[in-house]
Design a protein around this motif. Structure first.
Motif, PDB file in Angstrom:
ATOM      1  N   PRO A  15       0.806  -1.231   0.000  1.00 19.98           N
ATOM      2  CA  PRO A  15       0.000   0.000   0.000  1.00 19.98           C
ATOM      3  C   PRO A  15       0.830   1.268   0.000  1.00 19.98           C
ATOM      4  CG  PRO A  15      -0.083  -1.108   2.137  1.00 19.98           C
ATOM      5  CD  PRO A  15       0.591  -2.047   1.202  1.00 19.98           C
ATOM      6  N   TRP A  16       2.083   1.200   0.504  1.00 21.35           N
ATOM      7  CA  TRP A  16       2.900   2.408   0.535  1.00 21.35           C
ATOM      8  C   TRP A  16       3.190   2.952  -0.870  1.00 21.35           C
ATOM      9  CZ3 TRP A  16       4.412  -2.406   2.352  1.00 21.35           C
ATOM     10  CH2 TRP A  16       5.238  -3.164   1.518  1.00 21.35           C
ATOM     11  N   ALA A  17       3.221   2.078  -1.868  1.00 21.62           N
ATOM     12  CA  ALA A  17       3.515   2.521  -3.226  1.00 21.62           C
ATOM     13  C   ALA A  17       2.400   3.408  -3.776  1.00 21.62           C
ATOM     14  CB  ALA A  17       3.725   1.316  -4.141  1.00 21.62           C
ATOM     15  N   VAL A  18       1.186   3.266  -3.250  1.00 24.27           N
ATOM     16  CA  VAL A  18       0.057   4.104  -3.657  1.00 24.27           C
ATOM     17  C   VAL A  18      -0.157   5.253  -2.686  1.00 24.27           C
ATOM     18  CG1 VAL A  18      -2.422   4.117  -4.069  1.00 24.27           C
ATOM     19  CG2 VAL A  18      -1.052   2.200  -4.850  1.00 24.27           C
ATOM     20  N   LEU A  19       0.048   4.986  -1.407  1.00 27.15           N
ATOM     21  CA  LEU A  19      -0.215   6.010  -0.399  1.00 27.15           C
ATOM     22  C   LEU A  19       0.785   7.156  -0.475  1.00 27.15           C
ATOM     23  CD1 LEU A  19      -1.132   3.817   2.701  1.00 27.15           C
ATOM     24  CD2 LEU A  19      -2.659   5.115   1.212  1.00 27.15           C
ATOM     25  N   ALA A  20       2.020   6.894  -0.898  1.00 27.01           N
ATOM     26  CA  ALA A  20       3.024   7.963  -0.956  1.00 27.01           C
ATOM     27  C   ALA A  20       2.611   9.080  -1.915  1.00 27.01           C
ATOM     28  CB  ALA A  20       4.385   7.380  -1.333  1.00 27.01           C
ATOM     29  N   PRO A  21       2.334   8.796  -3.209  1.00 29.02           N
ATOM     30  CA  PRO A  21       1.872   9.899  -4.070  1.00 29.02           C
ATOM     31  C   PRO A  21       0.525  10.456  -3.658  1.00 29.02           C
ATOM     32  CG  PRO A  21       1.761   7.803  -5.226  1.00 29.02           C
ATOM     33  CD  PRO A  21       2.493   7.547  -3.956  1.00 29.02           C
ATOM     34  N   ALA A  22      -0.362   9.608  -3.092  1.00 29.07           N
ATOM     35  CA  ALA A  22      -1.665  10.112  -2.650  1.00 29.07           C
ATOM     36  C   ALA A  22      -1.510  11.074  -1.478  1.00 29.07           C
ATOM     37  CB  ALA A  22      -2.565   8.944  -2.254  1.00 29.07           C
ATOM     38  N   ALA A  23      -0.604  10.763  -0.539  1.00 25.16           N
ATOM     39  CA  ALA A  23      -0.387  11.653   0.603  1.00 25.16           C
ATOM     40  C   ALA A  23       0.182  12.991   0.152  1.00 25.16           C
ATOM     41  CB  ALA A  23       0.556  10.984   1.602  1.00 25.16           C
ATOM     42  N   VAL A  24       1.066  12.971  -0.832  1.00 26.64           N
ATOM     43  CA  VAL A  24       1.627  14.230  -1.328  1.00 26.64           C
ATOM     44  C   VAL A  24       0.546  15.051  -2.024  1.00 26.64           C
ATOM     45  CG1 VAL A  24       3.348  15.226  -2.873  1.00 26.64           C
ATOM     46  CG2 VAL A  24       3.923  13.226  -1.535  1.00 26.64           C
ATOM     47  N   LEU A  25      -0.349  14.396  -2.770  1.00 25.58           N
ATOM     48  CA  LEU A  25      -1.464  15.113  -3.383  1.00 25.58           C
ATOM     49  C   LEU A  25      -2.372  15.726  -2.318  1.00 25.58           C
ATOM     50  CD1 LEU A  25      -2.553  12.829  -6.353  1.00 25.58           C
ATOM     51  CD2 LEU A  25      -1.964  15.242  -6.500  1.00 25.58           C
ATOM     52  N   ALA A  26      -2.600  14.985  -1.236  1.00 16.73           N
ATOM     53  CA  ALA A  26      -3.425  15.520  -0.150  1.00 16.73           C
ATOM     54  C   ALA A  26      -2.760  16.732   0.493  1.00 16.73           C
ATOM     55  CB  ALA A  26      -3.673  14.433   0.888  1.00 16.73           C
ATOM     56  N   LEU A  27      -1.453  16.683   0.687  1.00 15.37           N
ATOM     57  CA  LEU A  27      -0.727  17.843   1.221  1.00 15.37           C
ATOM     58  C   LEU A  27      -0.843  19.036   0.283  1.00 15.37           C
ATOM     59  CD1 LEU A  27       2.583  16.385   2.714  1.00 15.37           C
ATOM     60  CD2 LEU A  27       0.769  17.583   3.949  1.00 15.37           C
ATOM     61  N   LEU A  28      -0.758  18.770  -1.023  1.00 13.64           N
ATOM     62  CA  LEU A  28      -0.912  19.852  -1.991  1.00 13.64           C
ATOM     63  C   LEU A  28      -2.288  20.490  -1.876  1.00 13.64           C
ATOM     64  CD1 LEU A  28       0.002  21.488  -4.464  1.00 13.64           C
ATOM     65  CD2 LEU A  28      -0.793  19.580  -5.897  1.00 13.64           C
ATOM     66  N   GLY A  29      -3.329  19.666  -1.697  1.00 12.23           N
ATOM     67  CA  GLY A  29      -4.670  20.215  -1.546  1.00 12.23           C
ATOM     68  C   GLY A  29      -4.805  21.083  -0.314  1.00 12.23           C
ATOM     69  N   ALA A  30      -4.292  20.607   0.815  1.00 13.25           N
ATOM     70  CA  ALA A  30      -4.366  21.394   2.045  1.00 13.25           C
ATOM     71  C   ALA A  30      -3.565  22.682   1.918  1.00 13.25           C
ATOM     72  CB  ALA A  30      -3.855  20.562   3.221  1.00 13.25           C
ATOM     73  N   LEU A  31      -2.396  22.613   1.274  1.00 14.82           N
ATOM     74  CA  LEU A  31      -1.574  23.812   1.091  1.00 14.82           C
ATOM     75  C   LEU A  31      -2.293  24.831   0.215  1.00 14.82           C
ATOM     76  CD1 LEU A  31       1.085  25.385   1.307  1.00 14.82           C
ATOM     77  CD2 LEU A  31       1.933  24.049  -0.624  1.00 14.82           C
ATOM     78  N   ALA A  32      -2.915  24.370  -0.874  1.00 14.11           N
ATOM     79  CA  ALA A  32      -3.603  25.296  -1.779  1.00 14.11           C
ATOM     80  C   ALA A  32      -4.742  26.017  -1.073  1.00 14.11           C
ATOM     81  CB  ALA A  32      -4.117  24.529  -3.001  1.00 14.11           C
ATOM     82  N   VAL A  33      -5.516  25.277  -0.275  1.00 11.59           N
ATOM     83  CA  VAL A  33      -6.672  25.885   0.394  1.00 11.59           C
ATOM     84  C   VAL A  33      -6.230  26.881   1.464  1.00 11.59           C
ATOM     85  CG1 VAL A  33      -8.658  25.400   1.850  1.00 11.59           C
ATOM     86  CG2 VAL A  33      -8.157  23.937  -0.099  1.00 11.59           C
ATOM     87  N   THR A  34      -5.300  26.485   2.307  1.00  8.34           N
ATOM     88  CA  THR A  34      -4.883  27.371   3.388  1.00  8.34           C
ATOM     89  C   THR A  34      -4.109  28.577   2.859  1.00  8.34           C
ATOM     90  OG1 THR A  34      -2.944  25.937   3.705  1.00  8.34           O
ATOM     91  CG2 THR A  34      -4.851  25.557   5.120  1.00  8.34           C
ATOM     92  N   ALA A  35      -3.315  28.380   1.807  1.00  5.66           N
ATOM     93  CA  ALA A  35      -2.605  29.522   1.214  1.00  5.66           C
ATOM     94  C   ALA A  35      -3.594  30.507   0.609  1.00  5.66           C
ATOM     95  CB  ALA A  35      -1.614  29.033   0.166  1.00  5.66           C
ATOM     96  N   GLY A  36      -4.632  29.992  -0.053  1.00  2.00           N
ATOM     97  CA  GLY A  36      -5.644  30.895  -0.601  1.00  2.00           C
ATOM     98  C   GLY A  36      -6.388  31.649   0.476  1.00  2.00           C
TER      99      GLY A  36
END
Length: 606
Positions: free
Chosen positions: A544-565
């Motif tokens: 599962p780590w092979a899928v969760l790693a890029p998914a976790a980074v995408l989730a961080l990107l989403g949180a960063l985009a919202v809070t930065a906005g």
């Protein structure tokens, strides 16, 4: 009346243009339709000149695209959409059956989305009802991360864990209501998170309006105030809700593929790949008609909710800036993302080590390894550069295009409906046919459709803003259209639309990822995030780590985009009455602005 007829003709012309463009797809792509049909019918049969000539004669390809398109259009008034080039069966019954499956899935996904949106903004409604809302956005980063998760990843995890390992619900097929639960969750959770964030963005402004303060001072129940605040903000979101409905119907291709659902999106994609033009044209026409009905209903509902204020100018703007979020919150999401990229860039993303296949995370490989033994940290970090730069560029272009077209709703509304009816996958196929395959194909395909939600949001906010008291007062003082646009409309509309664009930044990255997942984007051995998810998805249960790693980074990107906005788009609340009001006749205009009208009372007290 004349404008409505013009808009209807504009919609019909766009739909005809799209259908005609699809009818020219094989000739635009410079491929032999007979060869494609032969490969789909029987991959083992040799494409001899005699066989290909027989297929051309059977399908009437020698007559040219104009004859085929005219013949297909002539049959539509009789309910005859032709016969499939692959199976030979009538097209209309199959497309209607696929549409029924998609509508059922859409209804279930919409229920999940609305429930998720209610959960996202529940805390803001509670604080506003109890007069404890300080203007800060109450929704946490969890909703932003949920909005950033790929639908196909959620679908894969639900199918593997809930469907296969736990056996709670069926994971494949389409045989009854229980088969709709998992795909509805996969589609509805991210969509509901986006809708909830958009609603949560407007609620603090609605609770700060004088009618809400007056209602609280009179001792009205907080639940009634919260209900009216919700009703105040919903009209600005209804067009986007309509876009989500169409997207849940035609854009659920990856989810339909994973759960083996015979929906309209999957049917259209398969027809496009096989160049089965009658099925592709009928499926696209059904999507365009659904988009026109849905978005038209949403706009009518928005006008009904705003009510007489459109005529009387009896609303106040809920879009004025409110106090900023804590400046350290974007840093809390951006720092881990920067650390991941910094640690992974020195590593080689292409180095193979077959002896270390699917290794669990360790000191040597913090994110583990993939099926070829490549370091996942290196691949995620190197893929971040391409994915983030492309997503940022597409988002900027979509924001500019969406705002400009949103300022012209008569022109853009039919265009938004038509563009939104085209799934990104089908757009990618059309772009590939015109421009050819390459690294720019997914960028162009996503850019073609990414501006539509922002244009719909801009038009909806303008509709509300034009009914405000301060705009009516400023216009009465002699302000012209350009002054109103520069000093009143754009300052009120741009901040929420810009935050909406940032909220969709992970969605743009996900659209690129979806194309990679379906084989229409980046190709191996590129470390693009969508390709990483597609390559490792078959190993989700084992590694599962092979899928969760890029998914976790995408989730961080989403949180960063919202809070930065949120941090960048909010500031001290401006004084009441607008810039022109402050400049001219402050006392008389302020009194006029503060005087409630019957239309305002009917909206707020009901």
């Amino acid at each position: 009346m004349r404008s409505r007829v013009g808009a209807l003709l504009w919609r019909a012309g766009l739909a005809a243009l799209l259908v005609c463009g699809i009818g020219l797809l094989p000739w635009l792509s410079r491929t032999d339709p007979a060869l494609t049909v032969l490969k789909t019918r029987s991959a083992d049969r040799d494409p001899t000149p005699e066989v290909l000539a027989g297929i051309r004669a059977q399908l009437g390809l020698d007559a040219g695209p104009s004859h085929l398109l005219g013949q297909w259009l002539a049959g539509l008034p009789r309910g005859d959409a032709g016969r499939s080039w692959i199976s030979g069966d009538p097209v209309a019954p199959g497309v209607l059956q696929a549409l029924g499956a998609s509508l059922l899935l859409m209804a279930a996904a919409l229920a999940v989305a609305l429930s998720t949106a209610a959960a996202v903004c529940a805390r803001t409604l509670y604080l506003g009802a109890h007069r404890r809302l300080d203007g800060r956005r109450a929704a946490g980063s969890g909703s932003a991360m949920l909005a950033a998760l790929p639908e196909f990843l959620i679908a894969s995890v639900l199918a593997t864990v809930v469907g296969v390992q736990l056996g709670w619900l069926p994971a494949l097929g389409w045989y009854g209501p229980q088969w709709t639960v998992l795909p509805a969750l996969a589609l509805g959770l991210p969509a509901g998170a986006v809708l909830g964030r958009l609603l949560d963005d407007q609620l603090p402004g609605a609770f700060a309006e004088p009618w809400a303060l007056a209602a609280a001072a009179r001792g009205l129940p907080g639940r009634s105030v919260a209900r009216q605040a919700l009703r105040r903000c919903v009209p600005g979101l209804l067009p986007n809700l309509g876009l989500f409905v169409v997207g849940l119907t035609g854009g659920a291709v990856a989810v339909e593929q994973i759960f083996d659902i015979p929906g309209l999106g999957r049917t259209t994609l398969q027809a496009a790949i096989a160049q089965d033009l009658p099925v592709l044209q009928a499926g696209t026409l059904a999507l365009v008609a659904l988009a026109a009905v849905t978005t038209g209903t949403a706009r009518l509902a928005a006008r009904r909710l705003i009510g007489p204020a459109l005529r009387d100018g009896a609303l106040r703007s809920p879009h004025r800036p409110t106090p900023t979020v804590h400046p350290l919150l974007p840093l809390a999401h951006g720092l881990p993302l920067a650390v991941v990229i910094a640690l992974g860039l020195p590593r080689d993303p292409l180095a193979l080590d077959t002896g270390a296949r699917l290794r669990a995370p360790s000191a040597a490989h913090p994110f583990g390894t993939d099926a070829l033994g490549r370091d996942m940290l290196a691949r995620v970090a190197h893929g971040a550069l391409d994915t983030l730069l492309l997503a940022l560029a597409i988002t900027a272009i979509a924001l500019l295009t969406g705002v400009l077209l949103g300022l012209l709703p008569t022109l853009s509304a039919p265009l938004v409906d038509t563009v939104n009816a085209v799934p990104p996958v089908l757009a990618a196929l059309l772009v590939t046919a015109v421009w050819g395959s390459g690294t720019t194909t997914p960028v162009l395909a996503v850019a073609v459709v990414a501006w539509a939600p922002l244009a719909a949001h801009t038009s909806a906010l303008l509709l509300q803003e034009r009914a405000t008291l301060h705009l009516t007062a400023t216009r009465a003082l002699g302000a012209g259209p350009w002054y109103l646009l520069r000093h009143e409309l754009l300052p009120a509309v741009l901040p929420p639309v810009a935050r909406h664009a940032l909220l969709r930044l992970p969605g743009v990255a996900l659209a690129l990822a979806s194309l990679g997942f379906l084989g229409l984007g980046a190709q191996p051995p590129s470390p693009e995030w969508g390709l990483l998810l597609a390559e490792n998805q078959p190993y989700a249960e084992r590694a599962p780590w092979a899928v969760l790693a890029p998914a976790a980074v995408l989730a961080l990107l989403g949180a960063l985009a919202v809070t930065a906005g949120s941090a960048a788009g909010r500031g001290p609340a401006r004084p009441k009455g607008g810039s022109a009001t402050r400049r001219r006749g402050r006392h008389t205009t302020a009194a006029a602005v503060e005087q409630p009208s019957p239309a305002q009372e009917s909206i707020t007290i009901r």
